[in-house]
Design an enzyme around this catalytic site. Structure first.
Site, short mmCIF file in Angstrom:
data_model
loop_
_atom_site.label_atom_id
_atom_site.label_comp_id
_atom_site.label_asym_id
_atom_site.label_seq_id
_atom_site.Cartn_x
_atom_site.Cartn_y
_atom_site.Cartn_z
N ARG A 1 0.82 -1.20 0.00
CA ARG A 1 0.00 0.00 0.00
C ARG A 1 0.87 1.26 0.00
O ARG A 1 0.64 2.20 -0.77
CB ARG A 1 -0.89 -0.04 1.24
N GLY A 2 1.88 1.26 0.84
CA GLY A 2 2.77 2.42 0.90
C GLY A 2 3.52 2.62 -0.40
O GLY A 2 3.62 3.74 -0.91
N GLU B 1 10.23 -1.70 -3.10
CA GLU B 1 10.21 -3.14 -2.82
C GLU B 1 9.05 -3.37 -1.89
O GLU B 1 8.97 -2.77 -0.82
CB GLU B 1 11.54 -3.53 -2.17
N CYS C 1 11.98 -9.69 4.01
CA CYS C 1 11.27 -9.65 2.72
C CYS C 1 11.34 -10.99 2.02
O CYS C 1 10.50 -11.30 1.18
CB CYS C 1 11.89 -8.61 1.80
#
Lengths: 531, 531
Positions: B246-247, B267, B304
């Site tokens: 979203r960011g 990313e 991640c």
């Protein structure tokens, strides 16, 4: 192979007639409609071409560089094999003269061969190997290998102003095919017959080289229906476009709105500022004026790198330049423009400048006899006016240019600093201008993809060092070029392989280097090397 | 230099207190609020930092590679000079243990030094020279030279999960500074004290190296106010971000809506599929189960590259793997997560899976004693269910993973083909699995930036061959990497110089090659070479 135009689209190995309304090319030299009609493609045609491209991708991307080099050379031969019929059709569809189109065919064939050479050299793969360090403390290092692979199927939009070199088998197609990407071309409606002929040459080469049929397709149709459907198809992974700002931005918006956004390489608007520095202007104002008009009117001014803004300091030397340029321009012959629409837009743009109180009309070229001949136009304005009037810096596609009179070199620099991004920026300088030039260069570097000295921006060499690109809106992605070997990078992405067994590694990364490509191993280059 | 945290922002050479509401870090291990408060920046603070960055750009980008190498090394020394105070503050702000943060400091310093080495080697400039061919027919060739220059000032957003290595002086900052781009960092609100300390080290290095103060600034504040203002400032030319989907998408949208759109390297989400092929699974199901849980729970699962999906064929070997993984996971200790918000989001994501009829809960880890400890979670689903239930493939940031039971290898491949883009894809294979692995690799190459064999995706080496990137939504730009030396390319663009007099050429392109950089001249490499 004969140069027969049938009006069909090429979807993989098939030739199919579209089901939508027919597009007809118009000979802009006569206004005559040219047969046959090209019925536009449907959503099903788009889906079929993209499905084939998607199916071809994994096979085509893993063909050897040598196989793709031979394919590109086969395409080049097949285009030459079309013979004079291609040139005759392209002349009729574009209004461009024979010499220009023969030259453009040479460029088209030459860039296919240049990419073949690049493929054989192998550095575009950018193979990198960091071998395992099992004894390293505190943690061992895995075996890590990197190569670049093709992005995926690519859509290329043919450009109106280069019916060969920026169209069906033009620069975007050549670089995408070289990278290992299947290509679906949306042919430009201005030259569908030329597009079909070249498309058949590519289709023939796909077959001759035993490649999957989906490596190449050619569709026709409206931008809103076929074009947007292509850009939003999930199989498509990148887009190449050369054309208007409006058209390019529409494609960028469509590509960004996809569930998976994709890169669009759109070359759009550029007005290519030229600066005449004082010593050069003083030494050869008349010669510069004449050369400038030569560059401005070349190809009826229909080049992306056409010099649309000329900066110089107010004074008698600029007056000499303006007088010489005005005289040359008044003597310049009108030239048939590419399409009736482009001609109409050109005349509208010139009329807007004529009505603009900030622009003084200096000269017009000879009025033409043909229905769609553009006559060159030259205007003068003051730098102070330019800053406040965006209409003065909008691209007028064609042989229209604006001389910008400046108070001093600081004003030249400050005015250029306010321009949008450009494909090129040019300085005319003599030895005594060196310091002034030095002070300008950083500004030009930030604005443009190519900086020229003592030349004119029209004429784009296809070579390793060329950059045909630049900051927005010259292009949608300043990190790339659409001309020259670096263009292949637009269609590649890096992949890393960690501890993959040798037998399962791609050939470029295998220990024995069976492809013989240059590789960076543990930070040191081995073999002929990339750049 | 002492490790004193003041709550100030760093704008160029100044330290200034913000004027907006205060941000306080929270020690997630205790729930305690940490002093001091960091008042957020205003639009004026953003403008000031961007103005300084814009003013510094032309000077900084033309510093020699050696000067920038020394600068990066000075930053590394200054970070080490912060001593244990940096580690203590980072532990309090992140809940991460000492060993991890000391390791992360080593990685941060190491990547600054790796970019220094890259700068000294010089291939990143990608100098290319096509000399003039004045005698060429039908037209002479101009002298054409190409180099890569810095894009412009860059905004870097600090990431929550690497308070050192992906934050103020992390990978994005190191690669942007190496490229010659001034950097404005928006510090992550979870670790403002750590950010200030590292920021002061960078600020000190800028001063010690005599660079323009605008080379570096550090701001705090809300993403919607400070973050969007930074991304939309006209001086900013690229953005680096690691965080939520979203960011990242909000930044991409803001960057695309600018009058001049700019690249955003975001990313975002990745669930990192792992495939256990039959022979490997049969040979070592228990060991794989244990190793898997080790990778899954490392750093409370906050990587991640955390393995969030495990594919294997249904059968007794998979049952053995599930039993071993479940036992290891049940025995795994709860671990403090980075922030209360991340912990809450993790628990909500796990609860959603628990409520999902398509997911069978297999095991949970030990419940923790601290206020914000996440306990690991393992679920099972069928491949057929995965395809129809998008909720199963949404990233749950933390130590939650889903075993996907498949009927056969075709179903494994088909299911992975339907996934979104990933940072990594992993295969566990024994010799007998070679053909199955070979059949999978093309699908994995299209899905991920890094392919691993017989390992686990957590742990990202900083080296030439690394790719930490991948197709959307793993990143917003699959053509790049955020880890490893290739990352410098994100912040460069090519410029071509045509017939520019030698004295006015940049040093990398001068005839005498005063920088001694490797160059491609007329298609042939000279000097140590790029890759």
């Amino acid at each position: 192979m004969t140069a027969e135009v049938t009006g069909q689209m090429l979807i993989g190995a098939s030739a199919v007639r579209g089901s939508r309304s027919e597009i007809f090319a118009v000979d802009p030299g006569t206004g005559e409609t040219l047969a046959p009609g090209f019925a536009g493609g449907s959503a099903q045609d788009v889906a079929r071409a993209c499905t084939l491209a998607g199916e071809a991708f994994d096979v085509y991307r893993e063909t050897t560089p040598e196989a793709r080099a031979q394919f590109l050379e086969t395409v080049a031969e097949a285009i030459l094999g079309l013979g004079d019929g291609l040139i005759v059709r392209a002349m009729a569809e574009s209004g461009l003269p024979r010499g220009r189109l023969e030259g453009e065919r040479g460029r088209t064939v030459g860039q296919l061969r240049l990419f073949a050479k690049l493929l054989r050299e192998g550095s575009f793969i950018e193979a990198r190997i960091d071998p395992a360090l099992p004894e390293r403390q505190p943690l061992p290092r895995a075996d890590l290998r990197q190569r670049h692979i093709a992005l995926g199927p690519v859509v290329v939009f043919g450009a109106s102003n280069f019916p060969l070199a920026f169209s069906v088998a033009g620069g975007d197609t050549a670089s995408a095919l070289a990278a290992g990407c299947p290509v679906v071309v949306k042919g430009h409606s201005a030259h569908p017959g030329t597009s079909e002929l070249v498309g058949r040459a590519v289709q023939q080469a796909v077959n001759a080289c035993g490649l999957p049929e989906g490596v190449f397709s050619l569709l026709f149709g409206s931008g809103s229906e076929v074009g947007i459907a292509l850009v939003t198809d999930p199989r498509i992974k990148a887009v190449g476009f050369t054309g208007s700002r409006r058209g390019g931005l529409a494609l960028v918006a469509a590509a960004q709105a996809r569930p998976e956004p994709i890169p669009v390489y759109a070359e759009m608007a550029s007005i290519n500022p030229v600066v005449l520095l004082p010593a050069a202007l003083s030494a050869r104002a008349e010669a510069l004026g004449k050369e400038f008009v030569g560059s401005l009117t070349l190809g009826a001014g229909q080049f992306c790198t056409n010099p649309g803004l000329v900066f110089a300091l107010a004074g008698p030397d600029l007056d000499r330049f303006v007088a010489a340029a005005g005289a040359a321009l008044q003597a310049s012959a009108a030239a048939t423009m590419l399409t009736p629409g482009i001609h109409a837009a050109y005349e509208a743009g010139v009329a807007q400048l004529e009505a603009n109180a900030n622009a003084q009309a200096l000269a017009r070229g000879t009025v033409g006899a043909g229905p769609h001949q553009g006559c060159a136009a030259l205007f003068l304005t003051e730098a102070a006016a330019l800053a406040g009037d965006h209409a003065l810096t909008e691209e007028v596609f064609g042989a229209s240019s604006l001389v910008v009179r400046c108070r001093d070199l600081d004003e030249v620099r400050a005015t250029i600093a306010q321009l949008e991004g450009q494909l090129t920026a040019t300085i005319h300088a003599d030895a005594a201008d060196a310091e002034a030039a030095r002070a300008l260069i950083p500004t030009l570097e930030r604005k443009a993809g190519r900086i020229l000295f003592n030349g004119w921006p029209t004429g784009v060499e296809v070579c390793d060092a060329m950059v045909h690109g630049g900051p927005f809106p010259a292009t949608s992605d300043s990190r790339t070029t659409s001309v020259g070997t670096l263009a292949i990078r637009r269609f590649l992405r890096p992949v890393c392989y960690q501890d993959v067994p040798d037998a399962l590694l791609p050939d470029a990364l295998k220990r024995a280097n069976p492809l013989g490509v240059p590789r960076r191993i543990d930070g040191t280059f081995q073999g002929a090397a990339p750049g």
